[in-house]
Design an enzyme around this catalytic site. Sequence first.
Site, mmCIF file in Angstrom:
data_model
loop_
_atom_site.group_PDB
_atom_site.id
_atom_site.type_symbol
_atom_site.label_atom_id
_atom_site.label_comp_id
_atom_site.label_asym_id
_atom_site.label_seq_id
_atom_site.Cartn_x
_atom_site.Cartn_y
_atom_site.Cartn_z
ATOM 1 N N ARG A 86 -27.196 -1.771 25.858
ATOM 2 C CA ARG A 86 -27.925 -2.398 24.468
ATOM 3 C C ARG A 86 -29.069 -2.991 24.440
ATOM 4 N NH1 ARG A 86 -22.189 -4.168 23.804
ATOM 5 N NH2 ARG A 86 -23.369 -5.298 23.224
ATOM 6 N N HIS B 53 -19.915 -8.665 23.206
ATOM 7 C CA HIS B 53 -21.686 -8.728 23.316
ATOM 8 C C HIS B 53 -21.324 -10.150 23.915
ATOM 9 C CE1 HIS B 53 -25.782 -8.943 22.075
ATOM 10 N NE2 HIS B 53 -25.246 -9.988 21.696
ATOM 11 N N ARG C 10 -17.457 -14.258 17.709
ATOM 12 C CA ARG C 10 -18.949 -14.237 16.575
ATOM 13 C C ARG C 10 -18.193 -13.147 15.648
ATOM 14 N NH1 ARG C 10 -25.078 -12.744 17.542
ATOM 15 N NH2 ARG C 10 -23.857 -10.695 17.649
ATOM 16 N N CYS D 79 -49.809 -23.328 5.577
ATOM 17 C CA CYS D 79 -49.622 -23.086 4.359
ATOM 18 C C CYS D 79 -49.249 -21.403 3.197
ATOM 19 C CB CYS D 79 -51.027 -23.008 2.984
ATOM 20 S SG CYS D 79 -51.931 -24.558 3.289
ATOM 21 N N LYS E 144 -32.813 -2.057 14.953
ATOM 22 C CA LYS E 144 -32.322 -3.990 13.714
ATOM 23 C C LYS E 144 -33.393 -4.394 12.995
ATOM 24 C CE LYS E 144 -30.673 -7.110 16.769
ATOM 25 N NZ LYS E 144 -29.097 -8.120 16.870
ATOM 26 N N ASP F 126 -49.916 -18.877 2.578
ATOM 27 C CA ASP F 126 -51.007 -17.699 2.251
ATOM 28 C C ASP F 126 -51.838 -18.156 3.638
ATOM 29 O OD1 ASP F 126 -49.528 -16.653 0.398
ATOM 30 O OD2 ASP F 126 -51.011 -17.944 -0.799
ATOM 31 N N TYR G 163 -53.029 -29.342 3.204
ATOM 32 C CA TYR G 163 -51.650 -30.336 2.637
ATOM 33 C C TYR G 163 -51.843 -30.804 3.758
ATOM 34 C CZ TYR G 163 -51.289 -26.767 -0.912
ATOM 35 O OH TYR G 163 -51.184 -25.036 -1.178
HETATM 36 C C1 LIG Z 1 -28.981 -7.963 18.416
HETATM 37 C C2 LIG Z 1 -27.851 -6.988 19.377
HETATM 38 C C3 LIG Z 1 -28.283 -6.643 20.666
HETATM 39 C C4 LIG Z 1 -29.234 -6.551 21.573
HETATM 40 O O1 LIG Z 1 -30.484 -8.151 22.092
HETATM 41 P P1 LIG Z 1 -31.164 -8.517 22.680
HETATM 42 O O2 LIG Z 1 -31.038 -9.692 23.375
HETATM 43 O O3 LIG Z 1 -31.923 -8.317 21.863
HETATM 44 O O4 LIG Z 1 -31.149 -7.286 24.144
HETATM 45 C C5 LIG Z 1 -27.132 -5.598 21.522
HETATM 46 N N1 LIG Z 1 -25.909 -6.134 20.775
HETATM 47 C C6 LIG Z 1 -25.391 -6.451 19.178
HETATM 48 C C7 LIG Z 1 -24.257 -6.861 19.161
HETATM 49 C C8 LIG Z 1 -26.801 -7.526 19.093
HETATM 50 O O5 LIG Z 1 -26.371 -7.411 17.772
#
Ligand SMILES: *Cc1c(COP(=O)(O)O)cnc(C)c1O
Length: 391
Positions: free
Chosen positions: A234, A178, A146, A327, A48, A329, A280
């Site tokens: 994952r 998760h 979540r 800044c 992702k 850029d 700045y």
């Molecule tokens: C981003 C994500 C992962 C991967 O997580 P890491 O901590 O980068 O390994 C796995 N499962 C879900 C649902 C995620 O959103």
Amino acid sequence: MTTPAAPVSATPPEGASGWVTVDLDAISDNVRELARRAANAEVMAVVKADAYGHGLVPSARAAVAGGATWLGVAQLNEALQLRAGGVTTRLLTWLYVPGADVGAAIDADIDVSVSAPWALDAVVAAARQRGRTARIHVKVDTGLGRNGALGEGWTELIATLGPVVAEHAVEVIGVWSHFALADAPRHPTVLAQRERFVEAVAELERAGIRPQVRHLANSAATLTNPDVHFDLVRPGLAVYGLSPVPNLGAPQDFGLREAMRVTARLALVKAAPAGQGVSYGHIYTTPRDTVLGLVPLGYADGIPRHAGNLGPVRVGDQRLTIAGRVCMDQFVLDLGPDFAGGAGDEVVIFGRGTDGEPTAQDWASAIDTINYEIVTRISGRLPRVHVGGDA
Ligand SMILES: *Cc1c(COP(=O)(O)O)cnc(C)c1O
């Protein structure tokens, strides 16, 4: 295990102010190491957010070359981009809203996560319209609070599954969840979430639904907690060679190496007197006669604005800290009175650290964030240069 040298910058685009070098062999090797650690579980490489800033399609291909048999993305668009890029690997997408084109996912043979009855309805409607069976992974909230179906919501979701599975509108390929505190493997919530997951899978099976894959572990859990590998792990962050548990170990301690290196070129080098306010707000003032260097990267490129007077870089053999505000850029370095280089010299923002340059983790520590945020925020303004792999 010896750590190979940092990726040599492939020739960056001519005249580029800054660029990102991505070592695809590191990605493949990291996945190989994760697959070894996962033992009997398969690996879904999470790509992702443009593969955590590393470039979606080349990174996905490198992950597959290293043994990933699945890919995972948050957004449907990311999944469609992978298919458009010719990636045919089994693919899961998990975050969308009512009105999203889930039919496009079915057409492109993309697995879709389902956390609520409305999402199941949307997938079923699209599947019926096509006369096809949609591949879904049902998500249970085991305690993260979540996404996923929570408590009674899980029981309700299971109840709605029976008839649509029977009519072959959907096939339940996976069941998943998760962690909230995977980076603290001994935290009581980790054990509690595992138990809740096992219970939730059992409830699904009692309803006659037996998914092919159960998956729960992100990078931290993959590396630290074999008890939660189930059928598929994952990992995202670890694929790119960063440690998800910097307090427990650096990448090399887990057999991983960083794939991303960010480099810029000095746009201007000039003498400045002692007492010169810099950038700045003049939050930095030269303590002595010195040489200032202008780096043509700013917060629009992903250099955090709050890294003013904090962010580390490497120029030649000097480790320096950003002088003054970042800044939009550009930012400035105090190169010291003896600086012998000039405009065009390379400035390493971060890399593997093996040549004395800062790492993404050094940046995260310097500005009180996590390495995930450092790599994902590097903007599309910087061209990605992929080295290794079949690039
Ligand atoms: C981003 C994500 C992962 C991967 O997580 P890491 O901590 O980068 O390994 C796995 N499962 C879900 C649902 C995620 O959103």
